[in-house]
Design an enzyme around this catalytic site. Structure first.
Site, PDB file in Angstrom:
ATOM      1  N   ASP A  11       2.882  41.345  89.088  1.00 43.55           N
ATOM      2  CA  ASP A  11       3.984  41.729  88.198  1.00 43.55           C
ATOM      3  C   ASP A  11       3.549  41.349  86.790  1.00 43.55           C
ATOM      4  O   ASP A  11       3.237  40.180  86.525  1.00 43.55           O
ATOM      5  CB  ASP A  11       5.270  40.960  88.554  1.00 43.55           C
ATOM      6  CG  ASP A  11       5.874  41.440  89.874  1.00 43.55           C
ATOM      7  OD1 ASP A  11       5.439  42.492  90.390  1.00 43.55           O
ATOM      8  OD2 ASP A  11       6.771  40.750  90.393  1.00 43.55           O
ATOM      9  N   ASP A 130      13.555  49.875  96.572  1.00 46.56           N
ATOM     10  CA  ASP A 130      14.132  48.535  96.637  1.00 46.56           C
ATOM     11  C   ASP A 130      15.359  48.620  97.530  1.00 46.56           C
ATOM     12  O   ASP A 130      16.310  49.337  97.218  1.00 46.56           O
ATOM     13  CB  ASP A 130      14.520  48.028  95.249  1.00 46.56           C
ATOM     14  CG  ASP A 130      13.289  47.739  94.394  1.00 46.56           C
ATOM     15  OD1 ASP A 130      12.192  47.590  94.962  1.00 46.56           O
ATOM     16  OD2 ASP A 130      13.431  47.664  93.162  1.00 46.56           O
TER      17      ASP A 130
END
Lengths: 251, 228
Positions: A11, A130
């Site tokens: 990330d 997600d």
């Protein structure tokens, strides 16, 4: 025989690798190029970069990072985060990405998945989903997990496959950052529902979780971040462990 | 500066990976990504990559006036086809019922849905994506330094079926054996991505950069015949 893949996930924000818990509380984990190099040497099968930069000012940073990584790391690179239009896909591919991951924009504009896969091929279009358990089913969330969409994850996965996604990156938000293991029921349900490869993500806390993701969850690839970033386990160690448990891996 | 290696750009996919990998393994080589037939004609070696769908590939090749340049290069100089750049060398692809370049006899077919089960009955996904073992069907200068069964990175839904088995240089299993490398004279072509296959991929690209198909030993290797 085709090997199951281990994919460390980086990330990235403001040019640094960070890791959060349940999408918040970011912790610095280092320089992306340096980390990518280390994972490559340890035998990572692919690398995924998620640009979690909020402001568009910093958007070009990820392109420079990918350019740098692509000159010395010769394994597949997936990049996601902030992909809104076909032009974004093009820019990332030109920088050296092999696959581009589309998340929120796939929900806002499903045609983007079709347009991008028609133009560049399904092989380079990953749709990131997600997922959060809501009642007796799983629901798609967007905007880094903040926004409910009302979409059923299984139906959404099938729709994305039909629009040309080459692969699905499935993250359980219930598990992400918890180190309690993948949501195996979710992973298996999606893997059984579609014919394209599934990357399981969210919740890895130990090496047995990776084995479970493949064996119980039927994932084609497993993605993890924090267990690798903070040195708890090496990628090579993870692969040996999976092999010992009867999983075909590239050693 | 003369062009050592032309990487053919016909608008299909990530060419940066291919050129960067060659530059990494052969820093002295002048590598040019080009869609200019004149540059391809002049180059010492040609790499023909490609991703995406066969109909688009053929359309883009013709839209750029590259068909003849590719055919000429494949007949005359060390030529490396990668992924879609391997498939369209054949006569016909089932993908979009597409007539291809016809440089090599054979067809391109999709992994058949009904066959995609492993020996335990588990579903095998298409595209075939990831690292699979490549078995070397015949010795070849491009395999030098690469172990039999080494893993390379694949991502594809279609595979080639050459008419002549003697061109098969390598195969993989998914779940049945399929051709993943072919060799014919100065042509070598692979279904996998050497530019994404880490050290073994770089070794193969390095072998290509120094490959001289005119040499007697190479010809012997390819025919599989004993060389006196």
């Amino acid at each position: 025989m085709l090997a199951k893949r281990i994919i460390p996930c980086l990330d990235v924000t403001h040019g640094r690798v960070v890791k959060g818990v349940n999408f918040v509380e970011l912790k610095d984990a280092g320089d992306p190029v340096e980390i990518a190099r280390r994972y490559n040497e340890a035998g990572a099968d692919e690398l995924t970069f998620l640009d979690i930069t909020a402001s568009s000012d910093d958007r070009d940073l990820i392109l420079h990072i990918i350019e740098d990584v692509a000159t010395e790391v010769f394994i597949p690179l997936t990049v996601g985060g902030g992909v809104r239009e076909v032009g974004d896909v093009q820019r990332l591919l030109n920088a050296g990405a092999d696959k581009v991951s589309i998340n929120t924009s796939a929900v806002m504009n499903p045609q983007l998945v079709k347009d991008a896969s028609d133009r560049y091929g399904s092989q380079c279009i990953v749709v990131a989903i997600d997922s959060k358990r809501v009642g007796d089913h799983w629901e798609v969330f967007t905007h880094g997990g903040r926004k409910a969409t009302g979409l059923d994850v299984i139906e959404w996965a099938k729709k994305m496959e039909s629009l040309g996604a080459g692969e699905l990156l499935l993250t359980s938000m219930d598990r992400d950052g918890t180190k309690s293991g993948f949501d195996l029921e979710l992973t298996r349900a999606i893997s059984d529902a579609v014919d394209i490869p599934i990357i399981a993500s969210g919740g890895v806390g130990n090496l047995q979780h990776l084995v479970d993701g493949v064996k119980e969850g039927r994932a084609d690839a497993v993605l993890a971040a924090s267990i690798f970033h903070f040195g708890e386990y090496g990628v090579d160690e993870a692969k040996r462990y999976m092999k010992q448990h009867g999983i075909e891996v590239r050693l | 500066m003369s062009v050592d290696i032309a990487v053919i750009d016909y608008g299909m996919g990530n060419l940066r990976s291919v050129s960067k990998a060659i530059e990494h393994i052969a820093p002295a080589a002048n590598v040019v990504v080009t869609s200019d037939p004149a540059v391809i004609a002049e180059a010492g070696r040609v790499v023909f990559p490609g991703q995406g769908a066969a109909p688009d590939c053929m359309r883009e090749i013709d839209a750029r006036g590259l068909r003849q340049a590719i055919i000429d290069a494949a007949r005359s100089k060390p030529f490396l086809g990668i992924c879609m750049g391997m498939q369209v060398l054949f006569e016909h692809s089932e993908e979009g019922d597409t007539a291809c370049l016809g440089i090599l006899p054979g067809t391109v077919q999709r992994f058949p849905h009904e066959a995609m089960r492993d020996d335990q009955g588990n579903k095998l996904k298409v595209p075939h994506m990831g690292w699979n073992n490549v078995h070397q069907a015949a010795p070849h200068p491009l395999w030098v330094g690469i172990e039999e069964g080494a893993r390379f990175y694949f991502v594809h839904s279609y595979f080639v079926q050459p008419t002549s088995p003697e061109v098969i240089a390598g195969f993989s299993h998914y779940p049945f054996p399929f051709t993943c490398a072919v060799a014919s004279g100065n042509i070598f072509a692979v279904q996998f991505h050497p530019e994404k296959s880490q050290n073994d991929g770089l070794t193969l690209l390095g072998n290509f950069v120094t490959w001289n198909p005119g040499e007697r030993d190479a010809a012997c290797d390819m025919s599989g015949a004993a060389c006196a």
